[in-house]
Design a protein around this motif. Structure first.
Motif, PDB file in Angstrom:
ATOM      1  N   LEU A   1       1.814 147.376 -32.310  1.00 23.48           N
ATOM      2  CA  LEU A   1       0.418 147.046 -32.013  1.00 23.48           C
ATOM      3  C   LEU A   1       0.331 145.701 -31.305  1.00 23.48           C
ATOM      4  CD1 LEU A   1      -2.620 147.555 -32.246  1.00 23.48           C
ATOM      5  CD2 LEU A   1      -2.534 146.544 -34.546  1.00 23.48           C
ATOM      6  N   ASP A   2       1.129 144.722 -31.746  1.00 22.46           N
ATOM      7  CA  ASP A   2       1.163 143.425 -31.067  1.00 22.46           C
ATOM      8  C   ASP A   2       1.573 143.577 -29.605  1.00 22.46           C
ATOM      9  OD1 ASP A   2       0.284 141.839 -33.108  1.00 22.46           O
ATOM     10  OD2 ASP A   2       2.243 141.059 -33.678  1.00 22.46           O
ATOM     11  N   LEU A   3       2.563 144.426 -29.350  1.00 25.72           N
ATOM     12  CA  LEU A   3       3.006 144.660 -27.974  1.00 25.72           C
ATOM     13  C   LEU A   3       1.864 145.207 -27.126  1.00 25.72           C
ATOM     14  CD1 LEU A   3       6.523 146.313 -28.549  1.00 25.72           C
ATOM     15  CD2 LEU A   3       6.022 143.914 -28.061  1.00 25.72           C
ATOM     16  N   CYS A   4       1.103 146.129 -27.704  1.00 22.99           N
ATOM     17  CA  CYS A   4      -0.028 146.718 -26.977  1.00 22.99           C
ATOM     18  C   CYS A   4      -1.154 145.710 -26.770  1.00 22.99           C
ATOM     19  CB  CYS A   4      -0.551 147.935 -27.736  1.00 22.99           C
ATOM     20  SG  CYS A   4       0.616 149.321 -27.826  1.00 22.99           S
TER      21      CYS A   4
ATOM     22  N   HIS B   1      -2.800 138.420 -23.849  1.00 21.97           N
ATOM     23  CA  HIS B   1      -1.822 137.406 -23.445  1.00 21.97           C
ATOM     24  C   HIS B   1      -2.046 136.110 -24.227  1.00 21.97           C
ATOM     25  CE1 HIS B   1      -0.509 140.036 -20.270  1.00 21.97           C
ATOM     26  NE2 HIS B   1      -1.732 140.093 -19.762  1.00 21.97           N
ATOM     27  N   ASN B   2      -2.326 136.263 -25.498  1.00 25.77           N
ATOM     28  CA  ASN B   2      -2.640 135.109 -26.351  1.00 25.77           C
ATOM     29  C   ASN B   2      -2.135 135.412 -27.761  1.00 25.77           C
ATOM     30  OD1 ASN B   2      -3.839 133.155 -28.019  1.00 25.77           O
ATOM     31  ND2 ASN B   2      -5.645 133.007 -26.714  1.00 25.77           N
ATOM     32  N   PHE B   3      -1.238 134.571 -28.269  1.00 25.74           N
ATOM     33  CA  PHE B   3      -0.604 134.849 -29.560  1.00 25.74           C
ATOM     34  C   PHE B   3      -1.528 134.616 -30.749  1.00 25.74           C
ATOM     35  CE2 PHE B   3       3.109 135.186 -27.056  1.00 25.74           C
ATOM     36  CZ  PHE B   3       4.056 135.853 -27.818  1.00 25.74           C
ATOM     37  N   GLU B   4      -2.684 134.041 -30.500  1.00 23.90           N
ATOM     38  CA  GLU B   4      -3.640 133.893 -31.593  1.00 23.90           C
ATOM     39  C   GLU B   4      -4.135 135.254 -32.081  1.00 23.90           C
ATOM     40  OE1 GLU B   4      -6.862 131.290 -30.871  1.00 23.90           O
ATOM     41  OE2 GLU B   4      -5.599 129.556 -30.369  1.00 23.90           O
ATOM     42  N   HIS B   5      -4.045 136.261 -31.217  1.00 28.02           N
ATOM     43  CA  HIS B   5      -4.491 137.609 -31.565  1.00 28.02           C
ATOM     44  C   HIS B   5      -3.350 138.453 -32.137  1.00 28.02           C
ATOM     45  CE1 HIS B   5      -8.453 137.157 -29.649  1.00 28.02           C
ATOM     46  NE2 HIS B   5      -7.816 136.478 -28.721  1.00 28.02           N
TER      47      HIS B   5
ATOM     48  N   PHE C   1       7.567 141.894 -19.779  1.00 32.16           N
ATOM     49  CA  PHE C   1       7.241 143.315 -19.793  1.00 32.16           C
ATOM     50  C   PHE C   1       6.425 143.721 -18.561  1.00 32.16           C
ATOM     51  CE2 PHE C   1       7.611 142.705 -24.553  1.00 32.16           C
ATOM     52  CZ  PHE C   1       8.882 143.278 -24.606  1.00 32.16           C
ATOM     53  N   THR C   2       6.673 144.944 -18.103  1.00 34.54           N
ATOM     54  CA  THR C   2       6.006 145.483 -16.930  1.00 34.54           C
ATOM     55  C   THR C   2       4.889 146.458 -17.340  1.00 34.54           C
ATOM     56  OG1 THR C   2       7.502 147.390 -16.800  1.00 34.54           O
ATOM     57  CG2 THR C   2       8.186 145.355 -15.667  1.00 34.54           C
ATOM     58  N   GLU C   3       4.133 146.944 -16.359  1.00 35.13           N
ATOM     59  CA  GLU C   3       3.085 147.927 -16.638  1.00 35.13           C
ATOM     60  C   GLU C   3       3.676 149.197 -17.245  1.00 35.13           C
ATOM     61  OE1 GLU C   3       0.582 148.778 -13.351  1.00 35.13           O
ATOM     62  OE2 GLU C   3       0.036 146.671 -12.985  1.00 35.13           O
ATOM     63  N   GLU C   4       4.891 149.583 -16.782  1.00 35.43           N
ATOM     64  CA  GLU C   4       5.557 150.761 -17.327  1.00 35.43           C
ATOM     65  C   GLU C   4       5.924 150.544 -18.798  1.00 35.43           C
ATOM     66  OE1 GLU C   4       6.311 149.338 -14.461  1.00 35.43           O
ATOM     67  OE2 GLU C   4       5.648 150.891 -13.053  1.00 35.43           O
ATOM     68  N   ASP C   5       6.331 149.321 -19.127  1.00 36.76           N
ATOM     69  CA  ASP C   5       6.655 149.001 -20.518  1.00 36.76           C
ATOM     70  C   ASP C   5       5.425 149.145 -21.404  1.00 36.76           C
ATOM     71  OD1 ASP C   5       9.357 148.374 -20.037  1.00 36.76           O
ATOM     72  OD2 ASP C   5       8.844 146.333 -19.446  1.00 36.76           O
ATOM     73  N   PHE C   6       4.300 148.603 -20.952  1.00 40.61           N
ATOM     74  CA  PHE C   6       3.080 148.668 -21.758  1.00 40.61           C
ATOM     75  C   PHE C   6       2.610 150.119 -21.927  1.00 40.61           C
ATOM     76  CE2 PHE C   6       2.534 144.130 -20.409  1.00 40.61           C
ATOM     77  CZ  PHE C   6       2.554 143.599 -21.689  1.00 40.61           C
TER      78      PHE C   6
ATOM     79  N   PHE D   1       4.657 151.408 -24.669  1.00 45.73           N
ATOM     80  CA  PHE D   1       4.244 150.852 -25.958  1.00 45.73           C
ATOM     81  C   PHE D   1       3.051 151.617 -26.534  1.00 45.73           C
ATOM     82  CE2 PHE D   1       5.852 146.495 -24.293  1.00 45.73           C
ATOM     83  CZ  PHE D   1       7.153 146.880 -24.541  1.00 45.73           C
ATOM     84  N   ARG D   2       2.123 152.009 -25.665  1.00 48.15           N
ATOM     85  CA  ARG D   2       0.962 152.775 -26.138  1.00 48.15           C
ATOM     86  C   ARG D   2       1.388 154.138 -26.675  1.00 48.15           C
ATOM     87  NH1 ARG D   2      -1.205 150.342 -21.448  1.00 48.15           N
ATOM     88  NH2 ARG D   2      -0.908 152.257 -20.201  1.00 48.15           N
ATOM     89  N   GLN D   3       2.329 154.756 -26.003  1.00 48.76           N
ATOM     90  CA  GLN D   3       2.869 156.035 -26.466  1.00 48.76           C
ATOM     91  C   GLN D   3       3.594 155.843 -27.800  1.00 48.76           C
ATOM     92  OE1 GLN D   3       5.987 157.577 -23.956  1.00 48.76           O
ATOM     93  NE2 GLN D   3       6.244 159.459 -25.142  1.00 48.76           N
TER      94      GLN D   3
END
Length: 352
Positions: free
Chosen positions: A282-285, A291-295, A309-314, A317-319
């Motif tokens: 979930l953090d990866l997604c 783009h903020n580690f507070e979240h 990470f690239t757009e393909e990586d993200f 991650f969702r999958q």
């Protein structure tokens, strides 16, 4: 002799010591100053945000630190007879203080019959009796009660607020140790920023949980590094989770099985790992959007890694998040979850 728990040792003794909660503190301080406080107060908020502590401080301040507060655990004293005993007690004057203060914790656990019994005394409370209710679940309190109390909402404590308090505790412990005759430099508690950040994030806005986690980590190793903290709390190292995710992304089934075997033989509970891994994914997604580690729960030491990470990586991650969430449901009642975990992750590696 057993060591005093840090959460008890560093419990606030003044309103000023309560971390954040500026609005409730300001209102209560002003009411105490002008003697305009109400007879019935309700403190609402998450666990460890300072509700009960503030209620105790209010009870002490209102009586100029004389007498005692009558504390009642509503979770175990939630019946109508318990309510009637409170009512009878409230009708008599305190012998050692001006006000008789009742602190009822977890009041959402009171039965409807108990609330109905208390309703009359809350409508017309005795002049020298005060009631302070604390709850983590105010929606379970009847509307007839909510309309008769003054409500204070306690917010979750910020990550910075928790981190600052943990550092204060560590520094205070070191100051205390340095004054001992048998003191050695090796006795001092050392820490890095990432370890304190991780503890603060795990506490999810609750100061008591954060201090309890700190206590556990110090008991394991007084050198608070991120690897030591992860071991103390039974958490898998983030490097391992990144490696597992990379293997899944590259469809390297052999590596995936090796990682699961490593986690299993390390003695970690695989169900707990999968729950932790779902938070990690979930953090990866979430990082794609913030783009903020507070979240994120993840320590900010992995910022450079996340930037790679690239757009393909993200998209992967969702999958992966969907797979992991379904997997957690599938193993919920499994006595031997390892084959199920291995099967589903292997199938993910085989997809076209």
């Amino acid at each position: 002799m057993s060591k005093q728990a840090l959460a008890v040792k560093y419990r606030p003794q003044r309103f000023e010591d309560v971390v954040e909660q500026d609005v409730p503190k300001a209102i209560l301080t002003e009411q105490l100053k002008n003697k305009t406080f109400k007879n019935c107060l309700l403190f609402c908020g998450g666990a460890g945000t300072g509700k009960t502590t503030t209620a105790r401080l209010f009870g002490k301040e209102v009586n100029n630190f004389k007498g005692h507060i009558i504390e009642i655990d509503a979770a175990s004293h939630n019946g109508v007879e318990d309510a009637r005993r409170i009512i009878e007690n409230a009708k008599t004057q305190s012998l050692d203080s001006e006000y008789k203060v009742f602190l009822l914790d977890e009041v959402h656990m009171l039965s409807i019959a108990a609330w109905n019994a208390l309703l009359k005394i809350l409508e017309e409370p005795p002049a020298k009796s005060l009631f302070v209710f604390c709850t983590t679940d105010p929606q379970k309190i009847p509307a007839t009660i909510l309309s008769r109390v003054q409500r204070f909402n306690f917010q979750k404590i910020s990550q910075k607020g928790i981190m600052d308090r943990l550092k204060f505790i560590i520094n205070s412990e070191n100051d205390e140790m340095s004054k001992l005759e048998e003191f050695r430099d090796s006795d001092l508690i050392t820490y890095d920023e990432s370890s304190i950040e991780f503890i603060a994030k795990q506490a999810d806005g609750g100061m008591r949980d954060a201090i309890t986690l700190l206590d556990k980590c110090i008991s394991y190793n007084t050198n608070l590094t991120l690897p030591n903290v992860l071991e103390a709390l039974g958490s898998v190292n983030y490097d391992t989770m990144f490696e597992l995710t990379e293997a899944l992304n590259k469809m390297e089934g052999k590596v995936v099985l090796e990682k699961i075997e490593f986690i299993h033989t390390s003695g970690l509970d695989l169900k707990q790992f999968m729950k932790q891994y779902s938070y990690f994914v979930l953090d990866l997604c979430k990082d794609e959007y913030f783009h903020n580690f507070e979240h994120l729960q993840m320590p900010s030491t992995y910022e450079d890694k996340m930037k790679s990470f690239t757009e393909e990586d993200f998209a992967f991650f969702r999958q992966l998040l969907d797979v992991v969430l379904r997997l957690n449901k599938d193993i919920q009642w499994e006595t031997t979850p390892k084959p199920v975990i291995e099967s589903q992750l292997l199938l993910l590696c085989m997809e076209d």
